[in-house]
Write a protein that holds these residues in place. Structure first.
Motif: not given
Length: 307
Positions: A111-114, A116-117, A233, A286, A290
């Motif tokens: 799952r990528l966090k905001r 990271e995006w 990660s 970030y 993960e």
């Protein structure tokens, strides 16, 4: 310029896909070894993987396929390094972080966090700025002393890095990623200044210290990257690698090899370069926490301890 950019993008795709496949192989090997021998199997007293564990990861089919892609990426990256300024070729190749992040969602269930995006989006924007600002590449010649210095520094980085990561254990994923990036960065510089390529001269090629810096940087960087994928990660380790393989080669290209930006766009190239490095650091920061989607389900014990 266009051919160089296409080559660098292709190298980036190979490296990004290879990293995720290597991570899949590393983690599957770790789970199998841990299930067979207990949770502490394959680790040192400091919590990092031992050589046996790393070697077992390297013979999984996923890891082997990832390594083949890395070798293809190496060839394409070598061509790009001789056709583009290093600050551009290395940064475009480092965009494999984007491919790694996207594929890790599917293949590793991450799952990528905001943030990271957002960091990945900023990195893409930085690459566009660099492509717009980049001028012609500089020369390929460097004094022989530079070739020897490159070999010495590369050996020191890999040897010291392996020792430091072993001591840090499971907390050394980001450091391992950064040092592997420095190894790959040395590889890029070595390819750029390698003697005996144009025109081809086998004697000059085999007696050039830069050739052995390329080998040490490539093999050592791959080992350290494998360790980073085992213990931390995948996105964080890859982002740290991006910083290592981008900053130093870019600086060497500008300071010693004559790389430059288009007239009047030096500020844009500098801004894009800094933005690319900062965004990669953001992904590394970030991405340290993960988690796999598979962790929501009961599973066999894992060797890896994510930082």
């Amino acid at each position: 310029m266009i051919l160089g950019l296409v080559t660098a993008v292709a190298a980036s795709a190979c490296y990004g896909t290879g990293s995720v496949l290597q991570a899949v192989g590393s983690r599957r090997s770790a789970r199998e070894e841990a299930a067979a021998k207990g949770r502490s199997a394959g680790v040192t007293e400091h919590g990092g993987p031992n050589l046996s564990s790393t070697a077992k990861a390297a013979v999984t089919w996923e890891f082997i396929l990832g390594t083949v892609l890395d070798l293809i990426g190496f060839g394409l990256g070598a061509l790009a390094a001789r056709m583009l300024p290093l600050f551009l070729s290395q940064t475009v190749i480092s965009a494999n972080l984007v491919i790694t992040a996207v594929l890790s969602i599917k293949l590793l269930g991450i799952r990528l966090k905001r943030p990271e995006w957002a960091s990945i989006a900023v990195l893409c924007a930085a690459l566009i700025l660099l492509a717009v600002a980049a001028g012609p590449e500089g020369g390929h010649h460097a004094e022989m002393a530079v070739h020897w210095w490159l070999l010495g520094v590369t050996v020191a980085v890999i040897v010291i890095g392996a020792l430091v990561v072993r001591l840090m254990g499971a907390g050394g994923a980001i450091v391992a990623g950064l040092l592997s990036g420095l190894g790959f960065g040395a590889l890029g510089v070595g390819v750029r200044i390698l003697n005996g390529v144009e025109p081809f001269d086998l004697v000059k090629l085999l007696t050039d210290p830069a050739l052995y810096a390329i080998l040490v940087g490539g093999i050592g960087g791959m080992y350290l990257h494998t360790v980073a994928l085992q213990i931390g990660s995948v996105n964080g380790a890859t982002a740290a690698l991006v910083v290592g393989e981008t900053v130093i080669p870019g600086a060497v290209g500008v300071l010693w090899l004559g790389d430059s930006a288009r007239a009047g766009l030096g500020w844009l190239a500098a801004f894009g370069f800094v933005l690319a490095v900062v965004s990669a650091v953001g992904v590394a920061h970030y991405g340290q926490g993960e988690q796999d989607l598979t962790e929501d389900q009961p599973a066999e014990p894992e060797l890896t301890q994510r930082s």
